[in-house]
Scaffold this motif. Structure first.
Motif, PDB file in Angstrom:
ATOM      1  N   ILE A 229       9.973  42.801  61.487  1.00 34.09           N
ATOM      2  CA  ILE A 229      10.274  41.852  62.558  1.00 34.09           C
ATOM      3  C   ILE A 229      10.921  42.637  63.689  1.00 34.09           C
ATOM      4  CG2 ILE A 229      11.710  39.891  63.251  1.00 34.09           C
ATOM      5  CD1 ILE A 229      11.493  38.845  60.401  1.00 34.09           C
ATOM      6  N   PHE A 230      10.428  42.444  64.918  1.00 32.13           N
ATOM      7  CA  PHE A 230      11.014  43.095  66.084  1.00 32.13           C
ATOM      8  C   PHE A 230      11.783  42.055  66.898  1.00 32.13           C
ATOM      9  CE2 PHE A 230       7.383  45.775  65.031  1.00 32.13           C
ATOM     10  CZ  PHE A 230       7.943  47.046  65.086  1.00 32.13           C
ATOM     11  N   THR A 231      13.016  42.412  67.253  1.00 32.86           N
ATOM     12  CA  THR A 231      13.833  41.469  68.001  1.00 32.86           C
ATOM     13  C   THR A 231      14.971  42.175  68.734  1.00 32.86           C
ATOM     14  OG1 THR A 231      15.190  39.452  67.810  1.00 32.86           O
ATOM     15  CG2 THR A 231      15.350  41.042  66.017  1.00 32.86           C
ATOM     16  N   ASN A 232      15.500  41.510  69.759  1.00 36.49           N
ATOM     17  CA  ASN A 232      16.766  41.945  70.353  1.00 36.49           C
ATOM     18  C   ASN A 232      17.875  41.548  69.389  1.00 36.49           C
ATOM     19  OD1 ASN A 232      15.735  40.731  73.626  1.00 36.49           O
ATOM     20  ND2 ASN A 232      15.365  42.728  72.725  1.00 36.49           N
ATOM     21  N   TYR A 233      18.957  42.323  69.372  1.00 34.95           N
ATOM     22  CA  TYR A 233      20.060  41.989  68.472  1.00 34.95           C
ATOM     23  C   TYR A 233      20.946  40.922  69.101  1.00 34.95           C
ATOM     24  CZ  TYR A 233      24.443  42.246  65.937  1.00 34.95           C
ATOM     25  OH  TYR A 233      25.565  41.915  65.239  1.00 34.95           O
ATOM     26  N   ILE A 234      21.185  39.845  68.348  1.00 30.16           N
ATOM     27  CA  ILE A 234      22.095  38.774  68.773  1.00 30.16           C
ATOM     28  C   ILE A 234      23.115  38.595  67.659  1.00 30.16           C
ATOM     29  CG2 ILE A 234      22.286  36.355  69.468  1.00 30.16           C
ATOM     30  CD1 ILE A 234      19.319  36.480  70.270  1.00 30.16           C
ATOM     31  N   SER A 235      24.368  38.889  67.940  1.00 24.70           N
ATOM     32  CA  SER A 235      25.403  38.920  66.894  1.00 24.70           C
ATOM     33  C   SER A 235      25.551  37.588  66.160  1.00 24.70           C
ATOM     34  CB  SER A 235      26.748  39.332  67.493  1.00 24.70           C
ATOM     35  OG  SER A 235      27.150  38.441  68.508  1.00 24.70           O
ATOM     36  N   SER A 236      25.310  36.476  66.856  1.00 25.64           N
ATOM     37  CA  SER A 236      25.476  35.164  66.214  1.00 25.64           C
ATOM     38  C   SER A 236      24.423  34.910  65.127  1.00 25.64           C
ATOM     39  CB  SER A 236      25.423  34.050  67.266  1.00 25.64           C
ATOM     40  OG  SER A 236      24.193  34.068  67.953  1.00 25.64           O
ATOM     41  N   PHE A 237      23.395  35.769  65.064  1.00 26.40           N
ATOM     42  CA  PHE A 237      22.353  35.614  64.049  1.00 26.40           C
ATOM     43  C   PHE A 237      22.518  36.599  62.889  1.00 26.40           C
ATOM     44  CE2 PHE A 237      20.225  33.151  67.276  1.00 26.40           C
ATOM     45  CZ  PHE A 237      19.499  32.222  66.551  1.00 26.40           C
ATOM     46  N   ASP A 238      23.685  37.181  62.764  1.00 24.57           N
ATOM     47  CA  ASP A 238      23.912  38.160  61.701  1.00 24.57           C
ATOM     48  C   ASP A 238      23.585  37.614  60.318  1.00 24.57           C
ATOM     49  OD1 ASP A 238      24.533  40.462  63.065  1.00 24.57           O
ATOM     50  OD2 ASP A 238      26.683  40.058  63.154  1.00 24.57           O
ATOM     51  N   ASN A 239      23.958  36.370  60.062  1.00 21.74           N
ATOM     52  CA  ASN A 239      23.678  35.775  58.747  1.00 21.74           C
ATOM     53  C   ASN A 239      22.173  35.642  58.505  1.00 21.74           C
ATOM     54  OD1 ASN A 239      26.375  35.528  58.100  1.00 21.74           O
ATOM     55  ND2 ASN A 239      26.545  33.437  58.909  1.00 21.74           N
ATOM     56  N   THR A 240      21.444  35.291  59.567  1.00 19.28           N
ATOM     57  CA  THR A 240      19.978  35.184  59.462  1.00 19.28           C
ATOM     58  C   THR A 240      19.362  36.545  59.182  1.00 19.28           C
ATOM     59  OG1 THR A 240      19.927  33.300  60.991  1.00 19.28           O
ATOM     60  CG2 THR A 240      17.873  34.511  60.684  1.00 19.28           C
ATOM     61  N   TYR A 241      19.820  37.557  59.927  1.00 20.21           N
ATOM     62  CA  TYR A 241      19.300  38.911  59.724  1.00 20.21           C
ATOM     63  C   TYR A 241      19.570  39.387  58.289  1.00 20.21           C
ATOM     64  CZ  TYR A 241      19.355  38.967  64.875  1.00 20.21           C
ATOM     65  OH  TYR A 241      19.175  38.686  66.201  1.00 20.21           O
ATOM     66  N   LYS A 242      20.768  39.080  57.785  1.00 26.12           N
ATOM     67  CA  LYS A 242      21.136  39.502  56.425  1.00 26.12           C
ATOM     68  C   LYS A 242      20.227  38.829  55.393  1.00 26.12           C
ATOM     69  CE  LYS A 242      25.033  39.971  53.227  1.00 26.12           C
ATOM     70  NZ  LYS A 242      24.258  39.553  52.059  1.00 26.12           N
ATOM     71  N   LEU A 243      19.960  37.552  55.591  1.00 29.41           N
ATOM     72  CA  LEU A 243      19.093  36.813  54.682  1.00 29.41           C
ATOM     73  C   LEU A 243      17.694  37.426  54.647  1.00 29.41           C
ATOM     74  CD1 LEU A 243      18.588  34.398  52.816  1.00 29.41           C
ATOM     75  CD2 LEU A 243      18.139  33.011  54.849  1.00 29.41           C
ATOM     76  N   LEU A 244      17.174  37.778  55.814  1.00 30.63           N
ATOM     77  CA  LEU A 244      15.845  38.384  55.896  1.00 30.63           C
ATOM     78  C   LEU A 244      15.832  39.744  55.202  1.00 30.63           C
ATOM     79  CD1 LEU A 244      14.988  37.478  59.602  1.00 30.63           C
ATOM     80  CD2 LEU A 244      13.909  36.524  57.555  1.00 30.63           C
ATOM     81  N   LYS A 245      16.856  40.553  55.487  1.00 27.47           N
ATOM     82  CA  LYS A 245      16.937  41.882  54.875  1.00 27.47           C
ATOM     83  C   LYS A 245      17.086  41.789  53.365  1.00 27.47           C
ATOM     84  CE  LYS A 245      19.024  44.046  58.956  1.00 27.47           C
ATOM     85  NZ  LYS A 245      20.276  44.636  59.514  1.00 27.47           N
ATOM     86  N   ASP A 246      17.876  40.815  52.894  1.00 27.33           N
ATOM     87  CA  ASP A 246      18.062  40.635  51.447  1.00 27.33           C
ATOM     88  C   ASP A 246      16.765  40.264  50.745  1.00 27.33           C
ATOM     89  OD1 ASP A 246      20.717  41.239  51.706  1.00 27.33           O
ATOM     90  OD2 ASP A 246      21.442  39.172  51.597  1.00 27.33           O
ATOM     91  N   ASN A 247      15.823  39.738  51.525  1.00 24.78           N
ATOM     92  CA  ASN A 247      14.513  39.392  50.971  1.00 24.78           C
ATOM     93  C   ASN A 247      13.480  40.481  51.220  1.00 24.78           C
ATOM     94  OD1 ASN A 247      14.144  36.393  49.835  1.00 24.78           O
ATOM     95  ND2 ASN A 247      15.766  36.377  51.398  1.00 24.78           N
ATOM     96  N   GLY A 248      13.979  41.670  51.557  1.00 22.84           N
ATOM     97  CA  GLY A 248      13.106  42.834  51.678  1.00 22.84           C
ATOM     98  C   GLY A 248      12.342  42.960  52.979  1.00 22.84           C
ATOM     99  N   ILE A 249      12.747  42.227  54.006  1.00 24.14           N
ATOM    100  CA  ILE A 249      12.042  42.285  55.289  1.00 24.14           C
ATOM    101  C   ILE A 249      12.774  43.219  56.250  1.00 24.14           C
ATOM    102  CG2 ILE A 249      11.337  40.961  57.331  1.00 24.14           C
ATOM    103  CD1 ILE A 249      10.905  38.575  55.489  1.00 24.14           C
TER     104      ILE A 249
END
Length: 348
Positions: A130-150
């Motif tokens: 997934i390509f995106t600009n970093y938005i700090s308020s979405f840290d939990n979303t990013y962590k969830l995606l990474k925890d699922n191997g993305i």
């Protein structure tokens, strides 16, 4: 015997040189001050701002990607690999006809927007990255995606203030999407065009004074003197009213402060997406006090706009040469008599 020894020495020296070359680390490729990548031991190491990534060669090129920013679509479109996209967010902001057609046919899925991403859909699509600009308020979303191997790759091209460095991100996309040669060729083309255009602009006999952006409420947000907009103005051989400022971010000023600096302004650029001077005045009547509003020329960024989608923020991110060409046409029309504006439009 002596000749054999000399041949043996030469062979061993050559072999040692070859071994030494194999051992020497590859050089880092600098995209900008924020982004670099390096290939070593069949891996690619990427540094993007505060984030680092290591991909094995067998993970590349990515074949299934999701884009969470319209600007990212500009790079993919320039490489003609829209077929690799399986999901996008906020599709209404994407200008590309090809991506829109792929959305209509269901080959690209809508995965939500910056208010709320559809995590279940993203996971079900199983993207390589997934390509995106970093938005700090979405840290939990990013962590969830990474925890699922993305893999979530943060690329903040909007923070780049040198126009060609924004363009250079195409080289990284080329590396990750298996289009190295095409990316290098496209960057080389844009870079050459940009330098020629800058040289052309330097031949202009006059250097007009320029105002940029507009007011929101009671505050005027002007580009700092070291921002991309200010750099474009300078490369187009014009005089920006905040050229001596050293900020790489927007500067807030009151109308009175801008008015005091705008007496000699001949051109007002990036004045929002208004449809007419009358409509602009209806939103903010104080504009009528500006000399440039009454006697100068005003330009908006609506040359390639469809409903909510604006190609200036998509292909314009990559085609810095065309953006510069627009500004040169505006400030020095005599230098490009046959050129029609691409991203800009004069406000009537």
């Amino acid at each position: 015997m002596k000749s054999r020894i000399l041949v043996l020495i030469a062979f061993l020296t050559l072999t040692a040189c070859k071994r030494e070359q194999k051992k020497s680390p590859s050089e880092s490729v600098s995209i900008s001050n924020l982004v670099q990548y390096k290939e070593e031991n069949e891996n690619i190491h990427i540094q993007s701002g505060n984030f680092t990534y290591d991909f094995k060669q067998n993970q590349l090129p990515f074949k299934r990607i999701i884009l969470l920013n319209a600007s990212m679509a500009g790079y993919v479109t320039e490489l003609n690999v829209e077929n690799l996209i399986i999901g996008v967010s906020s599709p209404e902001y994407i200008y590309s006809d090809k991506i829109q057609n792929l959305l209509k046919s269901g080959k690209i899925q809508n995965v939500g927007n910056e208010q709320k991403y559809d995590i279940e859909k993203i996971l079900s699509l199983k993207p390589d990255a997934i390509f995106t600009n970093y938005i700090s308020s979405f840290d939990n979303t990013y962590k969830l995606l990474k925890d699922n191997g993305i893999q979530v790759v943060f690329l903040d091209e909007y923070m780049e203030q040198e126009p060609l460095q924004k363009t250079a991100y195409i080289k990284l996309f080329g590396k990750l999407l298996g289009k190295d040669q095409q990316a290098a060729a496209k960057y080389g083309e844009v870079e050459e065009n940009y330098k020629k255009l800058k040289q052309l602009a330097s031949k202009a006999k006059e250097r007009p004074t320029v105002l940029a952006n507009e007011m929101y409420g009671d505050v005027w947000y002007l580009p700092g003197g070291k921002t991309a907009v200010a750099n474009f103005i300078a490369d187009a051989n014009a005089n920006y009213i905040l050229k001596n400022n050293t900020d790489e971010k927007a500067i807030t000023m009151s109308f009175e402060e801008v008015f005091a600096k705008s007496g000699e302004v001949q051109y007002w650029i990036n004045a929002g997406n208004h449809i007419s001077k009358k409509e602009m005045l209806g939103m903010n009547p104080v504009y009528s006090k500006l000399s440039v509003f009454n006697k100068g020329k005003i330009y908006v960024i609506t040359g390639k706009e469809k409903v909510k989608a604006n190609d200036f923020f998509e292909s314009g991110v990559v085609r810095s040469d065309l953006v510069l060409k627009d500004y040169i046409k505006i400030f020095h029309p005599e230098l490009l008599p046959d050129y029609q504006l691409t991203y800009m439009k004069e406000l009537q």
